[in-house]
Write a protein that holds these residues in place. Sequence first.
Motif, PDB file in Angstrom:
ATOM      1  N   ALA A  14       0.879  -1.179   0.000  1.00 38.69           N
ATOM      2  CA  ALA A  14       0.000   0.000   0.000  1.00 38.69           C
ATOM      3  C   ALA A  14       0.904   1.213   0.000  1.00 38.69           C
ATOM      4  N   LYS A  15       0.837   2.013  -1.071  1.00 38.52           N
ATOM      5  CA  LYS A  15       1.695   3.197  -1.147  1.00 38.52           C
ATOM      6  C   LYS A  15       0.954   4.346  -1.805  1.00 38.52           C
ATOM      7  N   VAL A  16       0.956   5.484  -1.115  1.00 37.40           N
ATOM      8  CA  VAL A  16       0.420   6.712  -1.693  1.00 37.40           C
ATOM      9  C   VAL A  16       1.566   7.692  -1.940  1.00 37.40           C
ATOM     10  N   GLY A  17       2.546   7.670  -1.027  1.00 41.61           N
ATOM     11  CA  GLY A  17       3.705   8.559  -1.154  1.00 41.61           C
ATOM     12  C   GLY A  17       4.868   7.995  -0.356  1.00 41.61           C
ATOM     13  N   GLY A  18       5.693   8.902   0.166  1.00 41.14           N
ATOM     14  CA  GLY A  18       6.942   8.490   0.812  1.00 41.14           C
ATOM     15  C   GLY A  18       6.771   7.681   2.089  1.00 41.14           C
ATOM     16  N   LEU A  19       5.611   7.797   2.758  1.00 38.91           N
ATOM     17  CA  LEU A  19       5.409   6.992   3.968  1.00 38.91           C
ATOM     18  C   LEU A  19       5.517   5.499   3.641  1.00 38.91           C
ATOM     19  N   GLY A  20       4.978   5.131   2.484  1.00 42.96           N
ATOM     20  CA  GLY A  20       5.052   3.734   2.054  1.00 42.96           C
ATOM     21  C   GLY A  20       6.481   3.283   1.838  1.00 42.96           C
ATOM     22  N   ASP A  21       7.289   4.138   1.208  1.00 39.65           N
ATOM     23  CA  ASP A  21       8.706   3.812   1.006  1.00 39.65           C
ATOM     24  C   ASP A  21       9.428   3.737   2.351  1.00 39.65           C
ATOM     25  N   PHE A  22       9.075   4.669   3.239  1.00 42.53           N
ATOM     26  CA  PHE A  22       9.768   4.765   4.525  1.00 42.53           C
ATOM     27  C   PHE A  22       9.600   3.476   5.329  1.00 42.53           C
ATOM     28  N   SER A 303       5.265  13.571  -8.361  1.00 40.31           N
ATOM     29  CA  SER A 303       4.814  14.164  -7.103  1.00 40.31           C
ATOM     30  C   SER A 303       3.338  13.927  -6.837  1.00 40.31           C
ATOM     31  N   ARG A 304       2.995  13.833  -5.557  1.00 38.85           N
ATOM     32  CA  ARG A 304       1.599  14.042  -5.197  1.00 38.85           C
ATOM     33  C   ARG A 304       1.317  15.497  -5.535  1.00 38.85           C
ATOM     34  N   LEU A 305       0.235  15.776  -6.206  1.00 40.32           N
ATOM     35  CA  LEU A 305      -0.059  17.164  -6.568  1.00 40.32           C
ATOM     36  C   LEU A 305      -0.937  17.749  -5.466  1.00 40.32           C
ATOM     37  N   GLN A 308       1.233  21.243  -0.532  1.00 43.98           N
ATOM     38  CA  GLN A 308       2.583  21.077   0.042  1.00 43.98           C
ATOM     39  C   GLN A 308       3.676  21.129  -1.022  1.00 43.98           C
ATOM     40  N   LYS A 309       3.365  20.589  -2.198  1.00 44.52           N
ATOM     41  CA  LYS A 309       4.403  20.374  -3.204  1.00 44.52           C
ATOM     42  C   LYS A 309       4.638  21.591  -4.095  1.00 44.52           C
ATOM     43  N   GLY A 310       3.887  22.700  -3.846  1.00 48.15           N
ATOM     44  CA  GLY A 310       4.132  23.928  -4.614  1.00 48.15           C
ATOM     45  C   GLY A 310       3.448  23.905  -5.969  1.00 48.15           C
ATOM     46  N   LEU A 360      -1.514  12.271 -15.377  1.00 45.28           N
ATOM     47  CA  LEU A 360      -2.157  12.581 -14.094  1.00 45.28           C
ATOM     48  C   LEU A 360      -2.678  11.295 -13.466  1.00 45.28           C
ATOM     49  N   ALA A 361      -1.769  10.537 -12.888  1.00 48.83           N
ATOM     50  CA  ALA A 361      -2.112   9.224 -12.337  1.00 48.83           C
ATOM     51  C   ALA A 361      -1.030   8.818 -11.349  1.00 48.83           C
ATOM     52  N   PHE A 362      -1.275   7.723 -10.648  1.00 48.20           N
ATOM     53  CA  PHE A 362      -0.212   7.106  -9.847  1.00 48.20           C
ATOM     54  C   PHE A 362       0.263   5.884 -10.623  1.00 48.20           C
ATOM     55  N   ILE A 370      10.842   7.323 -15.479  1.00 49.62           N
ATOM     56  CA  ILE A 370      11.122   8.770 -15.463  1.00 49.62           C
ATOM     57  C   ILE A 370      12.425   9.050 -14.698  1.00 49.62           C
ATOM     58  N   TYR A 371      12.590   8.439 -13.523  1.00 46.44           N
ATOM     59  CA  TYR A 371      13.848   8.674 -12.790  1.00 46.44           C
ATOM     60  C   TYR A 371      15.043   8.282 -13.668  1.00 46.44           C
ATOM     61  N   ALA A 372      14.887   7.183 -14.417  1.00 49.49           N
ATOM     62  CA  ALA A 372      16.010   6.712 -15.232  1.00 49.49           C
ATOM     63  C   ALA A 372      16.215   7.564 -16.475  1.00 49.49           C
ATOM     64  N   GLY A 387      11.420  14.332   1.885  1.00 49.92           N
ATOM     65  CA  GLY A 387      11.435  14.257   0.431  1.00 49.92           C
ATOM     66  C   GLY A 387      12.291  13.074   0.024  1.00 49.92           C
ATOM     67  N   LEU A 388      11.690  12.195  -0.761  1.00 50.03           N
ATOM     68  CA  LEU A 388      12.447  11.040  -1.257  1.00 50.03           C
ATOM     69  C   LEU A 388      12.717  11.153  -2.742  1.00 50.03           C
ATOM     70  N   THR A 389      11.890  11.943  -3.455  1.00 52.44           N
ATOM     71  CA  THR A 389      12.052  11.955  -4.919  1.00 52.44           C
ATOM     72  C   THR A 389      13.427  12.505  -5.303  1.00 52.44           C
TER      73      THR A 389
HETATM   74  P1  ADP Z   1       5.498  12.526  -0.176  1.00 52.93           P
HETATM   75  O1  ADP Z   1       5.617  11.388   0.750  1.00 52.93           O
HETATM   76  O2  ADP Z   1       5.276  13.828   0.520  1.00 52.93           O
HETATM   77  O3  ADP Z   1       4.535  12.291  -1.259  1.00 52.93           O
HETATM   78  P2  ADP Z   1       8.246  11.850  -0.938  1.00 52.93           P
HETATM   79  O4  ADP Z   1       9.175  12.577  -1.823  1.00 52.93           O
HETATM   80  O5  ADP Z   1       8.726  11.511   0.415  1.00 52.93           O
HETATM   81  O6  ADP Z   1       6.914  12.725  -0.905  1.00 52.93           O
HETATM   82  O7  ADP Z   1       7.836  10.454  -1.585  1.00 52.93           O
HETATM   83  C1  ADP Z   1       7.094  10.330  -2.742  1.00 52.93           C
HETATM   84  C2  ADP Z   1       7.094   8.872  -3.191  1.00 52.93           C
HETATM   85  O8  ADP Z   1       5.925   8.634  -3.952  1.00 52.93           O
HETATM   86  C3  ADP Z   1       8.263   8.529  -4.101  1.00 52.93           C
HETATM   87  O9  ADP Z   1       8.526   7.134  -4.027  1.00 52.93           O
HETATM   88  C4  ADP Z   1       7.686   8.868  -5.482  1.00 52.93           C
HETATM   89  O10 ADP Z   1       8.356   8.164  -6.522  1.00 52.93           O
HETATM   90  C5  ADP Z   1       6.271   8.369  -5.315  1.00 52.93           C
HETATM   91  N1  ADP Z   1       5.269   9.028  -6.163  1.00 52.93           N
HETATM   92  C6  ADP Z   1       4.729  10.255  -6.001  1.00 52.93           C
HETATM   93  N2  ADP Z   1       3.793  10.489  -6.942  1.00 52.93           N
HETATM   94  C7  ADP Z   1       3.757   9.382  -7.713  1.00 52.93           C
HETATM   95  C8  ADP Z   1       2.979   8.999  -8.874  1.00 52.93           C
HETATM   96  N3  ADP Z   1       2.070   9.808  -9.382  1.00 52.93           N
HETATM   97  N4  ADP Z   1       3.206   7.780  -9.402  1.00 52.93           N
HETATM   98  C9  ADP Z   1       4.141   6.951  -8.868  1.00 52.93           C
HETATM   99  N5  ADP Z   1       4.891   7.251  -7.796  1.00 52.93           N
HETATM  100  C10 ADP Z   1       4.699   8.451  -7.218  1.00 52.93           C
END
Ligand code: ADP
Length: 487
Positions: A14-22, A303-305, A308-310, A360-362, A370-372, A387-389
Amino acid sequence: MRVVMVGAECAPFAKVGGLGDFIQGLARALAATGVEVQVLLPYYRGLLPEPFVSRLEPLDVAVSIPLDGAALECTCWRLRAEGLDCVLIDPAGDWFRRPHVYGEPDDGLRFALFARAADALLRRPGWRPDIIHCHDWQSAQLPALQWAVTDAGEPPVRVCLTLHNLAHQGLIEPAVLARLGVDVGTLLGPGPLDDPAAPGRANLLRGAIHCADFVNTVSPRYAWEVLHTGQGMGLQGVLQAHVDKFGGILNGIDDALWDPRTDPLIPVHYGPDSLSLKARNGEALRRRLGLRARAAPILAVVSRLDAQKGVELILGGIDSALALGCQVVLLGAAPDAAVAARFAAKREALADCPDAHLELAFDEGLAHLIYAGADMILVPSRYEPCGLTQLIAMRYGTVPLVRRVGGLADTVVDANHSDRPVGERNGYLFEAQTTEAVHAVLGRAAWLWRHHPDHFDRLRDNGMRADHGWRRPAARYLDLYRGLLGA
Ligand code: ADP
Ligand code: GLC
């Protein structure tokens, strides 16, 4: 030592943003040092990716919690996969059978149920951990529950709280807690959950800050900002009162999962010793998103749009980048309808532009590509706990352009304006929240890309070789846990 992480997200389940990675990264890194780590999550039915559903094992430990005077049964499932040991809590009913992780009208009650059930489970014989590590408001009821009720004859459990985002504090009606049989009288009026700014409501995060044995944010700079710069979002007072148990620990990224030498989600593998191969991922990215083939730098936003993200600076940055002859790729999801509409309008306006694509999707797979494939990434946040991106981008040789705030300021060293050695410079910083500041920083980066590609590659190389893995931060958390246990 037995540590239990309790939170709302853990990648790849389950991942929405960086909390999932963390939670994924810290749990895996602690497990690698021999700590017994378990992650407690809600079972998001319908959202858990299919391959993991078939790996769920029912656990022989039924948990029952009060709800409206009756008992609500919660089934617990074990999921051992990807180097993680998770327990998924599954309350009877449709509490977590929703289309999203967050954003439901009853989020307060849903996560209060989850935290209440986690607390009940962790009091069962054989389940007591040494450390409960909570994350953000969704599990923030736990420190208060542990504080309010200690189990006779048992050694105390130590509770840590990590603050990933103070914008969401878990403000709920006391009646919601009362429905769950929580002793509201002990926690409110006056009690740790009282919030002078929200009379009559319970502030779960505030209560957790009061009751936890240790509290941290995810970068030293953000820890300082929330105490001293007005970024505390109303919690600076309670944080100042507890400053002796408060600190900042910089996040890592899982460098085994985020590794361009082995990443299964990118077409061409490369590393610092084969950087020239990165351009082939740029070609693949252009092909996939329909951008024309051109000798131009690709600027990315992933980014999550969210405010916070400007939002303004991202939209302005797209125009600036195109005006400066860059190509632009944006990947982002906007939970807020008004913000979503602004990006949809931008996508529409750029529909015929051969140099821009807004997705405009996850999309986890596209994020890796994209990172690559990109050359630069823009992170113009208003505030940024870590910030993890920018860390992931650096690992992929993509140069970060970031606002000098929070964890962005702790991790990015400016190419031109820095007293740090050239070998440590890895990106670009700007200060003002203006489109002019974004334009200027883009101009500096695009100029270097065009006129001194060897210097630009040096920035990429510095970022790729730096150690942003979880080993160091995990060792800090381990020291912290040991300190709390007096070990
Ligand atoms: P936040 O947790 O505030 O969203 P972080 O920079 O800590 O910001 O982490 C964002 C994480 O979510 C990164 O792993 C990034 O690649 C991922 N992410 C953000 N938006 C998307 C998206 N639209 N599709 C895929 N991954 C996304
Ligand atoms: C939050 C923050 C982000 C941080 C992440 C992981 O979502 O917005 O800055 O990197 O949590 O700690």
